[in-house]
Design an enzyme around this catalytic site. Structure first.
Site, PDB file in Angstrom:
ATOM      1  N   HIS A 130       0.817  -1.212   0.000  1.00 23.66           N
ATOM      2  CA  HIS A 130       0.000   0.000   0.000  1.00 23.66           C
ATOM      3  C   HIS A 130       0.859   1.274   0.000  1.00 23.66           C
ATOM      4  O   HIS A 130       1.916   1.333   0.620  1.00 23.66           O
ATOM      5  CB  HIS A 130      -0.933   0.006   1.208  1.00 23.66           C
ATOM      6  N   ASP A 131       0.388   2.257  -0.741  1.00 20.40           N
ATOM      7  CA  ASP A 131       0.981   3.602  -0.779  1.00 20.40           C
ATOM      8  C   ASP A 131       2.373   3.636  -1.389  1.00 20.40           C
ATOM      9  O   ASP A 131       3.091   4.625  -1.218  1.00 20.40           O
ATOM     10  CB  ASP A 131       1.011   4.222   0.623  1.00 20.40           C
ATOM     11  N   GLY A 148       5.028  -0.908   2.921  1.00 20.62           N
ATOM     12  CA  GLY A 148       4.241   0.236   2.514  1.00 20.62           C
ATOM     13  C   GLY A 148       5.077   1.493   2.363  1.00 20.62           C
ATOM     14  O   GLY A 148       6.143   1.638   2.959  1.00 20.62           O
TER      15      GLY A 148
END
Length: 288
Positions: A130-131, A148
């Site tokens: 994520h991200d 992340g």
């Protein structure tokens, strides 16, 4: 059940695929057997999903993206703070994603976006958390995993089975060696090797392939040896800052050197990867 009746006739959807009627599918897209495409997905023109691909969430694939079997894109992040927020995932045009890759959407606490640039190659069994932000033309070799919020600059090469700690930055054109644990930031054009990554030189072969002339490469070599001297001294307070200032003054007309300096001075959650150990002389190691 698939829904092709209201779509462009150039779109090919295998009868076993499940495509939500709200999904937006570009002209010339091919969706193979047993694929699943969610309602908030946007597929550009000429996308190809080979088979058993799952795309969900607010996810956009650019024109000409090719996705091989057993890939998942845009699924919920592996973050206990995630509460189902409508975060996003974007893949740039002409990127190729090979078998068993997982790419998760962003989090509300992060950028709310996971983004991969154009013309990338993400090889089998890799994980983009994520991200993460991955630039254009990046190659990620088999079995690479990243935490992340990792940022990877344009043209970087991440070799097989490397592991990137969350919040790490990998600079433009950098090389991360295979089976390398990266716990801190890698400067632009840097080359790191080792179980725990150590900076061993610059990514000379990549620079030559980009058409950088010999005079500039020699200037970059001199700047690198000032920033990371053969003694390996990098830890004492103020010493690195002094060397950065020297390089900024002496190489003010070399944009790539100034790019390295700017990267080193930018805010960082992880700090910089350390140079090679004292006594070693690996500053001329070549990278593919």
């Amino acid at each position: 059940m698939n829904h092709t009746s209201s779509r462009d006739s150039s779109i090919i959807v295998h009868p076993s695929a499940i495509v939500d009627p709200l999904a937006r599918i570009g002209a010339g897209t091919q969706i193979g057997p047993w694929c699943m495409v969610g309602p908030d997905v946007v597929l550009g023109d000429g996308v190809r999903l080979h088979a058993n691909v799952v795309i969900d969430g607010h996810t956009r694939l650019g024109d000409g993206v090719e996705v091989f079997p057993f890939v998942t894109i845009g699924m919920a992040p592996q973050d206990l703070k995630y509460r189902g927020e409508p975060t996003r995932c974007e893949i740039g045009s002409r990127t190729v994603i090979r078998e068993n890759v997982t790419i998760h959407r962003g989090t509300a606490q992060g950028h709310q976006l996971t983004k991969i640039g154009a013309h990338c190659l993400i090889m089998a069994n890799s994980h983009v958390a994520h991200d993460c932000f991955i630039g254009d033309g990046v190659i990620i070799v088999n079995n690479v995993v990243m935490g992340g919020h990792v940022v990877i600059g344009d043209g970087a090469r991440i070799m097989g089975s490397a592991a990137l700690h969350q919040f790490v930055r990998i600079g433009h054109g950098a090389l991360v060696g295979g089976v390398c644990g990266v716990e801190a930031d890698v400067i632009p054009y840097g080359s790191v090797l080792g179980n725990r990554a150590r900076l061993v030189g610059l990514h000379w072969i990549w620079l030559r392939r980009q058409g950088v002339d010999a005079a500039e490469i020699q200037a970059m070599r001199r700047a690198f040896r000032i920033l990371y001297p053969r003694t390996g001294a990098t830890a004492r307070d103020g010493v690195l800052e002094e060397r950065v200032n020297i390089v900024r003054r002496e190489f003010a007309d070399i944009p790539r050197v100034l790019e390295i300096v700017a990267f080193m001075e930018a805010p960082s959650r992880r700090g910089l990867v350390r140079g090679r150990r004292p006594g070693s002389d690996t500053s001329d190691i070549e990278g593919a």
